[in-house]
Scaffold this active site. Sequence first.
Site, PDB file in Angstrom:
ATOM      1  N   ARG A  80      -0.868  -0.730  -8.497  1.00  0.00           N
ATOM      2  CA  ARG A  80      -2.002  -0.534  -8.526  1.00  0.00           C
ATOM      3  C   ARG A  80      -2.188   0.923  -8.465  1.00  0.00           C
ATOM      4  O   ARG A  80      -1.624   1.781  -7.503  1.00  0.00           O
ATOM      5  CB  ARG A  80      -2.393  -1.126  -6.950  1.00  0.00           C
TER       6      ARG A  80
ATOM      7  N   ASP B 111       0.874  -1.145   0.108  1.00  0.00           N
ATOM      8  CA  ASP B 111       0.147  -0.025  -0.224  1.00  0.00           C
ATOM      9  C   ASP B 111       1.010   1.371   0.087  1.00  0.00           C
ATOM     10  O   ASP B 111       2.182   1.045   0.088  1.00  0.00           O
ATOM     11  CB  ASP B 111      -0.696   0.007   1.493  1.00  0.00           C
TER      12      ASP B 111
HETATM   13  P1  FDA Z   1     -13.507   9.290  -6.214  1.00  0.00           P
HETATM   14  O1  FDA Z   1     -13.457   9.225  -4.705  1.00  0.00           O
HETATM   15  O2  FDA Z   1     -13.251  10.393  -6.863  1.00  0.00           O
HETATM   16  O3  FDA Z   1     -15.117   9.078  -6.624  1.00  0.00           O
HETATM   17  C1  FDA Z   1     -15.529   9.236  -7.876  1.00  0.00           C
HETATM   18  C2  FDA Z   1     -17.024   8.473  -8.216  1.00  0.00           C
HETATM   19  O4  FDA Z   1     -16.961   7.149  -7.993  1.00  0.00           O
HETATM   20  C3  FDA Z   1     -17.868   9.172  -7.429  1.00  0.00           C
HETATM   21  O5  FDA Z   1     -18.342  10.505  -7.906  1.00  0.00           O
HETATM   22  C4  FDA Z   1     -18.954   7.938  -7.567  1.00  0.00           C
HETATM   23  O6  FDA Z   1     -19.509   8.041  -8.749  1.00  0.00           O
HETATM   24  C5  FDA Z   1     -18.153   6.940  -7.348  1.00  0.00           C
HETATM   25  N1  FDA Z   1     -18.006   6.429  -5.986  1.00  0.00           N
HETATM   26  C6  FDA Z   1     -16.926   6.641  -5.234  1.00  0.00           C
HETATM   27  N2  FDA Z   1     -17.354   6.027  -4.084  1.00  0.00           N
HETATM   28  C7  FDA Z   1     -18.472   5.510  -3.852  1.00  0.00           C
HETATM   29  C8  FDA Z   1     -19.485   5.013  -3.140  1.00  0.00           C
HETATM   30  N3  FDA Z   1     -18.921   4.760  -1.796  1.00  0.00           N
HETATM   31  N4  FDA Z   1     -20.556   4.570  -3.597  1.00  0.00           N
HETATM   32  C9  FDA Z   1     -20.811   4.808  -4.911  1.00  0.00           C
HETATM   33  N5  FDA Z   1     -20.205   5.596  -5.796  1.00  0.00           N
HETATM   34  C10 FDA Z   1     -19.113   5.662  -5.182  1.00  0.00           C
HETATM   35  N6  FDA Z   1      -5.369   5.171  -1.257  1.00  0.00           N
HETATM   36  C11 FDA Z   1      -4.308   5.266  -0.871  1.00  0.00           C
HETATM   37  O7  FDA Z   1      -3.869   6.579  -0.717  1.00  0.00           O
HETATM   38  N7  FDA Z   1      -3.209   4.370  -0.610  1.00  0.00           N
HETATM   39  C12 FDA Z   1      -3.339   3.084  -0.764  1.00  0.00           C
HETATM   40  O8  FDA Z   1      -2.653   2.467  -0.955  1.00  0.00           O
HETATM   41  C13 FDA Z   1      -4.741   2.726  -1.653  1.00  0.00           C
HETATM   42  N8  FDA Z   1      -5.167   1.552  -1.807  1.00  0.00           N
HETATM   43  C14 FDA Z   1      -6.383   1.401  -2.601  1.00  0.00           C
HETATM   44  C15 FDA Z   1      -6.650   0.123  -2.879  1.00  0.00           C
HETATM   45  C16 FDA Z   1      -7.875   0.027  -3.675  1.00  0.00           C
HETATM   46  C17 FDA Z   1      -8.162  -1.477  -4.320  1.00  0.00           C
HETATM   47  C18 FDA Z   1      -8.827   0.891  -3.887  1.00  0.00           C
HETATM   48  C19 FDA Z   1     -10.092   0.754  -4.547  1.00  0.00           C
HETATM   49  C20 FDA Z   1      -8.371   2.343  -3.468  1.00  0.00           C
HETATM   50  C21 FDA Z   1      -7.309   2.448  -2.556  1.00  0.00           C
HETATM   51  N9  FDA Z   1      -6.922   3.809  -2.026  1.00  0.00           N
HETATM   52  C22 FDA Z   1      -5.726   3.740  -1.505  1.00  0.00           C
HETATM   53  C23 FDA Z   1      -7.928   4.493  -1.858  1.00  0.00           C
HETATM   54  C24 FDA Z   1      -8.306   5.599  -2.971  1.00  0.00           C
HETATM   55  O9  FDA Z   1      -6.805   6.484  -3.037  1.00  0.00           O
HETATM   56  C25 FDA Z   1      -9.376   6.440  -3.125  1.00  0.00           C
HETATM   57  O10 FDA Z   1      -9.044   7.368  -1.844  1.00  0.00           O
HETATM   58  C26 FDA Z   1     -10.690   5.802  -3.185  1.00  0.00           C
HETATM   59  O11 FDA Z   1     -10.593   4.757  -4.294  1.00  0.00           O
HETATM   60  C27 FDA Z   1     -11.491   6.757  -3.755  1.00  0.00           C
HETATM   61  O12 FDA Z   1     -11.398   7.107  -5.196  1.00  0.00           O
HETATM   62  P2  FDA Z   1     -12.132   6.533  -6.405  1.00  0.00           P
HETATM   63  O13 FDA Z   1     -11.161   6.427  -7.443  1.00  0.00           O
HETATM   64  O14 FDA Z   1     -13.077   5.740  -5.976  1.00  0.00           O
HETATM   65  O15 FDA Z   1     -12.935   8.153  -6.927  1.00  0.00           O
END
Ligand code: FDA
Length: 304
Positions: A184, A134
């Site tokens: 990732r 991570d």
């Molecule tokens: P974002 O938060 O911008 O959301 C964009 C859109 O996605 C929303 O407008 C909505 O449409 C949809 N969406 C998001 N959340 C939703 C929900 N709860 N319900 C419905 N729709 C939703 N971070 C880090 O700093 N270090 C790390 O090591 C990791 N590791 C990691 C592993 C994995 C497998 C994942 C998926 C994520 C991480 N993260 C992480 C977290 C990552 O940095 C981030 O904070 C979250 O994934 C949220 O970002 P999104 O890309 O989902 O988009």
Amino acid sequence: MLRQVILAASRSKRMRSVVEHAPVSKQVVHRFVPGATVDDAVRASKALLAGNRLVTLDHLGEDTTDKTMAQATVDAYLALLSRLGDAGLTSDGKAEVSVKLSAVGQTIDEALALDNARTICEAATSHGTTVTLDMEDHTTTDGTLGTLRELRRDFPATGAVVQSYLRRTEADCKDLAYEGSRVRLCKGAYKEPASVAFQDKRDVDASYVRCLEVLMGGAGYPMVATHDPAMITAAKRLGRTRGTYEFQMLYGIRPTEQQKLADEGETMRVYVPYGDEYYGYFMRRLAERPANVTFFLRSLASRK
Ligand code: FDA
């Protein structure tokens, strides 16, 4: 603004006590963390694998401050890998593990964290699976990528996370887009200053797409970690052959979409955190979307 406040609270001992003792907390947390024990982790993994979703497991814990705590984390991963292996879940990397270097001693001594991560990689390899590191706040990025380089000498399948909100990440992706590399790509979940990180969501998203283009156009194995439909569409548009990359989402977030992607024939892996130390993880999930606080409360009533 709300995001900054919640992320600041994620470091507060007082707020931790309030959240952990709130009557609603445990129920809300359990939607995103299947439980505290290895049994809970194995049960959640089996259910996901039965639906053709792969798994990466994270033993919750960060900010380890002494060697005993670091060793306890290593032991937890060894016990987990052994249980997953015995249950036949680790073959071909179906269930792998994600490790925070801070949980195995990075803040005490980088060399200790490297040794501990090496022990976990050895166990993972012996069970036929992999480890992904991570990524935490930006002060640890160089150290984590350095540890990745060392681990890959003996365990070349070791992967790492990069965060598109960091200005440096497009360049890191170029360095990491080589054959055998597992990267990732996520947006990033910590409170970071403007000097190192984009502050505007549009810039973070644009950076994510640029990083995607680098990784999907490179020779490595990209892991597209996002719940964002726009990023998922961008990844699909790049037209890479299925099976040479994968999508990843967090446990409990958009489970219907996770299953839909898996049913379409995409490789989908779910990040499953388990353990007692859920506070930091939970608060970062709360901070992710302006609507998240309400969303988390509403999520008690329905699964989307
Ligand atoms: P974002 O938060 O911008 O959301 C964009 C859109 O996605 C929303 O407008 C909505 O449409 C949809 N969406 C998001 N959340 C939703 C929900 N709860 N319900 C419905 N729709 C939703 N971070 C880090 O700093 N270090 C790390 O090591 C990791 N590791 C990691 C592993 C994995 C497998 C994942 C998926 C994520 C991480 N993260 C992480 C977290 C990552 O940095 C981030 O904070 C979250 O994934 C949220 O970002 P999104 O890309 O989902 O988009």
